[in-house]
Design a protein around this motif. Structure first.
Motif, PDB file in Angstrom:
ATOM      1  N   GLU A 169       0.837  -1.210   0.000  1.00  0.00           N
ATOM      2  CA  GLU A 169       0.000   0.000   0.000  1.00  0.00           C
ATOM      3  C   GLU A 169       0.870   1.258   0.000  1.00  0.00           C
ATOM      4  N   ARG A 170       1.954   1.186   0.778  1.00  0.00           N
ATOM      5  CA  ARG A 170       2.855   2.337   0.839  1.00  0.00           C
ATOM      6  C   ARG A 170       3.468   2.608  -0.542  1.00  0.00           C
ATOM      7  N   GLU A 171       3.792   1.514  -1.213  1.00  0.00           N
ATOM      8  CA  GLU A 171       4.376   1.644  -2.542  1.00  0.00           C
ATOM      9  C   GLU A 171       3.365   2.255  -3.527  1.00  0.00           C
ATOM     10  N   THR A 172       2.111   1.781  -3.442  1.00  0.00           N
ATOM     11  CA  THR A 172       1.067   2.332  -4.319  1.00  0.00           C
ATOM     12  C   THR A 172       0.912   3.828  -4.073  1.00  0.00           C
ATOM     13  N   LEU A 173       0.864   4.196  -2.793  1.00  0.00           N
ATOM     14  CA  LEU A 173       0.704   5.621  -2.470  1.00  0.00           C
ATOM     15  C   LEU A 173       1.893   6.442  -2.982  1.00  0.00           C
ATOM     16  N   ASN A 174       3.058   5.863  -2.874  1.00  0.00           N
ATOM     17  CA  ASN A 174       4.248   6.555  -3.351  1.00  0.00           C
ATOM     18  C   ASN A 174       4.205   6.776  -4.868  1.00  0.00           C
ATOM     19  N   LYS A 175       3.731   5.738  -5.557  1.00  0.00           N
ATOM     20  CA  LYS A 175       3.598   5.847  -7.020  1.00  0.00           C
ATOM     21  C   LYS A 175       2.599   6.938  -7.382  1.00  0.00           C
ATOM     22  N   ILE A 176       1.480   6.960  -6.658  1.00  0.00           N
ATOM     23  CA  ILE A 176       0.459   7.988  -6.930  1.00  0.00           C
ATOM     24  C   ILE A 176       1.078   9.379  -6.758  1.00  0.00           C
ATOM     25  N   LYS A 177       1.888   9.514  -5.713  1.00  0.00           N
ATOM     26  CA  LYS A 177       2.508  10.816  -5.431  1.00  0.00           C
ATOM     27  C   LYS A 177       3.449  11.227  -6.571  1.00  0.00           C
ATOM     28  N   LEU A 178       4.304  10.273  -6.963  1.00  0.00           N
ATOM     29  CA  LEU A 178       5.331  10.623  -7.950  1.00  0.00           C
ATOM     30  C   LEU A 178       4.811  10.658  -9.383  1.00  0.00           C
ATOM     31  N   LYS A 179       3.994   9.646  -9.733  1.00  0.00           N
ATOM     32  CA  LYS A 179       3.626   9.503 -11.145  1.00  0.00           C
ATOM     33  C   LYS A 179       2.319  10.187 -11.522  1.00  0.00           C
ATOM     34  N   ILE A 180       1.522  10.554 -10.532  1.00  0.00           N
ATOM     35  CA  ILE A 180       0.258  11.205 -10.878  1.00  0.00           C
ATOM     36  C   ILE A 180       0.172  12.608 -10.289  1.00  0.00           C
ATOM     37  N   LEU A 181       0.227  12.685  -8.966  1.00  0.00           N
ATOM     38  CA  LEU A 181       0.004  13.996  -8.336  1.00  0.00           C
ATOM     39  C   LEU A 181       1.005  15.057  -8.785  1.00  0.00           C
ATOM     40  N   SER A 182       2.294  14.700  -8.798  1.00  0.00           N
ATOM     41  CA  SER A 182       3.250  15.758  -9.149  1.00  0.00           C
ATOM     42  C   SER A 182       3.285  16.008 -10.651  1.00  0.00           C
ATOM     43  N   LEU A 183       3.044  14.950 -11.428  1.00  0.00           N
ATOM     44  CA  LEU A 183       3.098  15.095 -12.882  1.00  0.00           C
ATOM     45  C   LEU A 183       1.901  15.860 -13.443  1.00  0.00           C
ATOM     46  N   TYR A 184       0.718  15.559 -12.906  1.00  0.00           N
ATOM     47  CA  TYR A 184      -0.508  16.166 -13.454  1.00  0.00           C
ATOM     48  C   TYR A 184      -1.143  17.177 -12.510  1.00  0.00           C
ATOM     49  N   LYS A 185      -0.429  17.526 -11.455  1.00  0.00           N
ATOM     50  CA  LYS A 185      -0.931  18.501 -10.469  1.00  0.00           C
ATOM     51  C   LYS A 185      -2.238  18.048  -9.821  1.00  0.00           C
ATOM     52  N   GLY A 186      -2.298  16.770  -9.479  1.00  0.00           N
ATOM     53  CA  GLY A 186      -3.489  16.221  -8.825  1.00  0.00           C
ATOM     54  C   GLY A 186      -3.941  14.978  -9.556  1.00  0.00           C
ATOM     55  N   THR A 187      -5.004  14.342  -9.056  1.00  0.00           N
ATOM     56  CA  THR A 187      -5.500  13.135  -9.758  1.00  0.00           C
ATOM     57  C   THR A 187      -6.399  13.527 -10.924  1.00  0.00           C
ATOM     58  N   GLY A 188      -6.805  14.787 -10.957  1.00  0.00           N
ATOM     59  CA  GLY A 188      -7.621  15.259 -12.064  1.00  0.00           C
ATOM     60  C   GLY A 188      -9.090  15.429 -11.725  1.00  0.00           C
ATOM     61  N   ILE A 189      -9.611  14.609 -10.796  1.00  0.00           N
ATOM     62  CA  ILE A 189     -11.070  14.623 -10.562  1.00  0.00           C
ATOM     63  C   ILE A 189     -11.587  16.008 -10.168  1.00  0.00           C
ATOM     64  N   GLN A 190     -10.993  16.596  -9.119  1.00  0.00           N
ATOM     65  CA  GLN A 190     -11.492  17.885  -8.653  1.00  0.00           C
ATOM     66  C   GLN A 190     -11.293  18.967  -9.714  1.00  0.00           C
ATOM     67  N   ASN A 191     -10.180  18.905 -10.383  1.00  0.00           N
ATOM     68  CA  ASN A 191      -9.903  19.856 -11.442  1.00  0.00           C
ATOM     69  C   ASN A 191     -10.969  19.766 -12.547  1.00  0.00           C
ATOM     70  N   ILE A 192     -11.366  18.525 -12.861  1.00  0.00           N
ATOM     71  CA  ILE A 192     -12.358  18.305 -13.915  1.00  0.00           C
ATOM     72  C   ILE A 192     -13.727  18.837 -13.486  1.00  0.00           C
ATOM     73  N   LEU A 193     -14.110  18.563 -12.236  1.00  0.00           N
ATOM     74  CA  LEU A 193     -15.409  19.064 -11.752  1.00  0.00           C
ATOM     75  C   LEU A 193     -15.431  20.594 -11.799  1.00  0.00           C
ATOM     76  N   ASN A 194     -14.322  21.205 -11.359  1.00  0.00           N
ATOM     77  CA  ASN A 194     -14.261  22.668 -11.367  1.00  0.00           C
ATOM     78  C   ASN A 194     -14.275  23.215 -12.793  1.00  0.00           C
ATOM     79  N   TYR A 195     -13.513  22.578 -13.661  1.00  0.00           N
ATOM     80  CA  TYR A 195     -13.413  23.036 -15.047  1.00  0.00           C
ATOM     81  C   TYR A 195     -14.775  22.920 -15.746  1.00  0.00           C
ATOM     82  N   ALA A 196     -15.449  21.781 -15.485  1.00  0.00           N
ATOM     83  CA  ALA A 196     -16.769  21.562 -16.106  1.00  0.00           C
ATOM     84  C   ALA A 196     -17.732  22.660 -15.669  1.00  0.00           C
ATOM     85  N   ALA A 197     -17.710  22.981 -14.388  1.00  0.00           N
ATOM     86  CA  ALA A 197     -18.640  23.994 -13.879  1.00  0.00           C
ATOM     87  C   ALA A 197     -18.219  25.397 -14.313  1.00  0.00           C
TER      88      ALA A 197
END
Ligand SMILES: Nc1nc2c(ncn2[C@@H]2O[C@H](COP(=O)(O)OP(=O)(O)OP(=O)(O)O)[C@@H](O)[C@H]2O)c(=O)[nH]1
Ligand SMILES: [Mg+2]
Length: 407
Positions: free
Chosen positions: A293-321
């Protein structure tokens, strides 16, 4: 009547529509690798994140219809996830297209695309990169336009068309009534008639092509589609996204619904501290995590959050609205000095409304029709200036509504 903002989720089978809903709303709707997992629509409540005016006003608020966290106001919106669409759904392929009728009240549609290209058009697994996401965008948009046309030109069309004269006002009125309940206003009908060169043509003379053209424009205006590049966590996805961006002329927002779902669940369980939409999280109960689990969280941090500035969901909801449906945020209050309602709650409500909404429409649609009848004027709580019924509301306005009974 209080109408909330509605986002509809569309896409081919297995692209991750329900996972997106679950991540955005923390619902538990069924998800699986098999196509057509969703048959009946799934509903949820998600939140659009805006900067709350409490910061600027330096007050501590007591939100009622929304939530305030760290100076951000999270405003509830409704989400609706439906079954998967396949090419020729309008001819009955797959589950057909009738289930789209559940989306008639949607303000905006999110097209969840599998950006890893690992699914054929019917949602069956193929090797990664074998499906071109651009083709998905094209076929899905066409199916949505044809569904719209089916509603507009439904079986009694010729009878309906014969009853109206060429006079433009009457055509607009008749179409407006025919399309009531679809979140379509008269301006959008007028604009669509104009853009499809049908201004002066009696609907009884419209060809099939005319109806299609009109439906297409009206659909674009009234139910805009935002492209979501989901499964961005997969190996080939970033490369696919770049190639799609070169070919598709419109916004494409990257997202990992799966990563967001994990982060929100760990946050709910008190294991991590994660504010939706943020670019990081903090592990607070390290001991409760396995090394995997720690490894998964680490991957999310490095490969998603820092690369795309978040997971995208909240950004998408805000952008849509904000960017697609042009929503702004307004705070009604009773006291222009304390910014409270009549029970003393500070900044109790925050409403999303369409940019361009006038004060009178706002009072009628969002506050109360009875209040609208006695409506006299508004007051801008910041400037203490009086606002007439035709005042066009601005983002972050704090408004007191004065009625003949409250004066
Ligand atoms: N890697 C990865 N897998 C995802 C993501 N989102 C969804 N999935 C997976 O994709 C598969 C399909 O997800 P669903 O949410 O059921 O897809 P759907 O679009 O609702 O499918 P239907 O209801 O059948 O139309 C599941 O195995 C999910 O775990 C993501 O962001 N990344
Ligand atoms: Mg589903």
């Amino acid at each position: 009547m209080y109408m909330t903002f509605i986002i509809g989720i569309i896409g081919k089978p297995s692209s991750g529509k329900t996972t997106f809903l679950n991540a955005a709303c923390l619902t538990n709707a069924k998800v699986s690798e098999l196509p057509f997992t969703t048959i009946d629509p799934n509903k949820g409540v998600a939140y659009v994140k805006t900067e709350c005016v409490c910061k600027e006003l330096k007050v501590e608020d007591n939100p009622k219809n929304s939530i305030c966290l760290d100076g951000f106001r999270f405003i509830p919106i409704n989400m609706l996830d439906v079954a998967g669409l396949v090419p020729d759904a309008h001819k009955g392929k797959g589950l057909g297209n009738k289930f789209l009728n559940d989306l008639v009240k949607a303000d905006v549609l999110l097209h969840i695309v599998d950006i890893s290209g690992s699914l054929d058009k019917s949602g069956n697994l193929v090797s990664m990169g074998n499906n071109d996401p651009y083709e998905d965008i094209l076929f899905l948009e066409e199916e949505i336009n044809l569904w719209f046309k089916d509603i507009i030109a439904r079986e009694d069309w010729s009878k309906f068309a014969k009853t109206i004269t060429t006079e433009r006002r009457k055509v607009v009125e008749a179409l407006y009534e025919r399309l009531s309940g679809m979140q379509i206003n008269k301006m959008q009908i007028i604009q669509s008639l104009k853009s499809s060169n049908l201004d002066n043509k009696n609907p009884s003379e419209w060809t099939d092509q005319d109806t299609l053209k009109f439906s297409k424009v009206l659909r674009q205006i009234s139910k805009p589609i935002l492209i979501v590049a989901n499964k961005i966590d997969k190996e080939i996805s970033d490369q696919n996204l770049k190639s799609l961006e070169n070919r598709y002329d419109g916004p494409i927002l990257p997202c990992s619904a799966l990563a967001e779902l994990l982060l929100r669940k760990y946050h709910e369980d008190g294991i991590i501290e994660y504010l939706p939409g943020s670019m990081s999280f903090e592990i607070i109960q390290e001991k409760k995590l396995t090394s995997n689990e720690r490894e998964t969280l680490n991957k999310i941090k490095l490969k998603i959050l820092s690369l795309y500035k978040g997971t995208g969901i909240q950004n998408i909801l805000n952008y849509a609205a904000n960017n697609i449906a042009n929503q702004i945020c307004v705070y009604p209050v009773s006291d222009i000095n304390s910014f409270a309602d009549n029970k003393g709650n500070i900044l109790p409500d925050a409403f999303l409304i369409k940019k361009g909404t006038r004060l009178r429409e706002f009072v009628r649609d969002k506050i109360h029709s009875e209040i609208a009848e006695n409506f006299m004027f508004g007051i801008d709580a910041r400037t203490k200036k009086r606002l007439g019924e035709n005042y066009e509301l601005q983002d972050k306005n704090i408004i007191k509504v004065v009625t003949s009974s409250s004066k």
